[in-house]
Design an enzyme around this catalytic site. Sequence first.
Site, short mmCIF file in Angstrom:
data_model
loop_
_atom_site.label_atom_id
_atom_site.label_comp_id
_atom_site.label_asym_id
_atom_site.label_seq_id
_atom_site.Cartn_x
_atom_site.Cartn_y
_atom_site.Cartn_z
N GLU A 85 0.86 -1.19 0.00
CA GLU A 85 0.00 0.00 0.00
C GLU A 85 0.90 1.24 0.00
OE1 GLU A 85 -1.65 3.34 1.02
OE2 GLU A 85 -0.91 2.37 2.84
N SER A 86 0.59 2.20 -0.88
CA SER A 86 1.54 3.27 -1.18
C SER A 86 1.79 4.23 -0.01
CB SER A 86 1.08 4.05 -2.41
OG SER A 86 -0.18 4.62 -2.20
N LYS A 87 0.75 4.57 0.77
CA LYS A 87 1.00 5.48 1.88
C LYS A 87 1.89 4.81 2.93
CE LYS A 87 -1.07 8.63 5.23
NZ LYS A 87 -2.31 9.22 5.77
N CYS A 191 -8.04 6.40 -6.59
CA CYS A 191 -7.71 5.59 -5.43
C CYS A 191 -8.99 4.96 -4.88
CB CYS A 191 -7.04 6.45 -4.36
SG CYS A 191 -6.79 5.58 -2.79
N ASP A 198 -5.72 9.41 -9.97
CA ASP A 198 -4.42 8.87 -10.36
C ASP A 198 -4.27 9.05 -11.86
OD1 ASP A 198 -3.74 7.89 -7.76
OD2 ASP A 198 -5.05 6.17 -8.08
N ARG A 259 2.62 10.50 -6.29
CA ARG A 259 1.86 11.07 -5.18
C ARG A 259 2.63 10.73 -3.91
NH1 ARG A 259 -3.30 9.12 -3.68
NH2 ARG A 259 -3.88 8.78 -5.84
N GLY A 260 2.84 11.71 -3.04
CA GLY A 260 3.61 11.47 -1.84
C GLY A 260 5.04 11.08 -2.12
#
Length: 284
Positions: A85-87, A191, A198, A259-260
Amino acid sequence: MSHSPDTADSPLGKSTTYVDQYDASLLYPIARAPQRAAMGIHGQPMFFGADLWTAYELSWLNLRGKPQVAIAQIMVPAESTHIIESKSFKLYLGSFSGTRIADAEEVRQRISQDVSSAMWSGGEKRATAGVKLVLADDFDNAPLHELDGLSLDRLDIECEHFHPAPELLSSAVEEKPVEETLTSRLLKSNCPVTGQPDWGSVQIRYAGPQIDQEGLLKYIVSFRGHDDFHEHCVERMFTDIWARCHPTKLSVYARYTRRGGLDINPWRTSHPGPMPASIRTARQ
């Protein structure tokens, strides 16, 4: 609407405390199988490939406390049982920021070991995450290049579908086979947890009956209202094109904007071949 991924315990969409001391437990794996099952994929998929991540916000301290910076390129094989998971990936990489580490090689090894453990989520490790660090002295050599191929975006089409519509796909099965590479910058999905957009570009390489280009572009645009992770969007594209257009060879490669401080670039292919070079596009 896609099948909801198991993100109840993930940091995605939640207020988060950012830590600056190395913590491998921050990585949150999500099983690939449920989303693949929702697409009718059970057991071994008809494709293989990798998820190619680029991390632009990697920093740590050397043993004297001086900050170091690098760009990390991370390869997660598509055969792994879980995505990351990206976060949680962002939080994990952020945890290096106040940690004293001897050198860049130790950072690289830690990332490889931790991501390898997370992507198998306690199961048997059948492959290792590949990690390359681009150090600051080499930043000026980092290339920028758009995806090679004939752009579908030149076509003047009318778009009416904004959720995946595989019925738009067709190919000239009665005509002589072709081999071509097609691209589009019009890929967008959302998302599945936060609803954030995205944005991406996609490249489709194939051999076989010629795919109707207008239908293919409309199909790519139809992901505009679709909620799913990048990896699953590319697998859905591959599966739909494979089933509807009957190619003998197929590769689908998407490069999503970051992102992030992270971009995710999934690649799925039906046949052996070199992995795409990790070269960012202008929007990344």
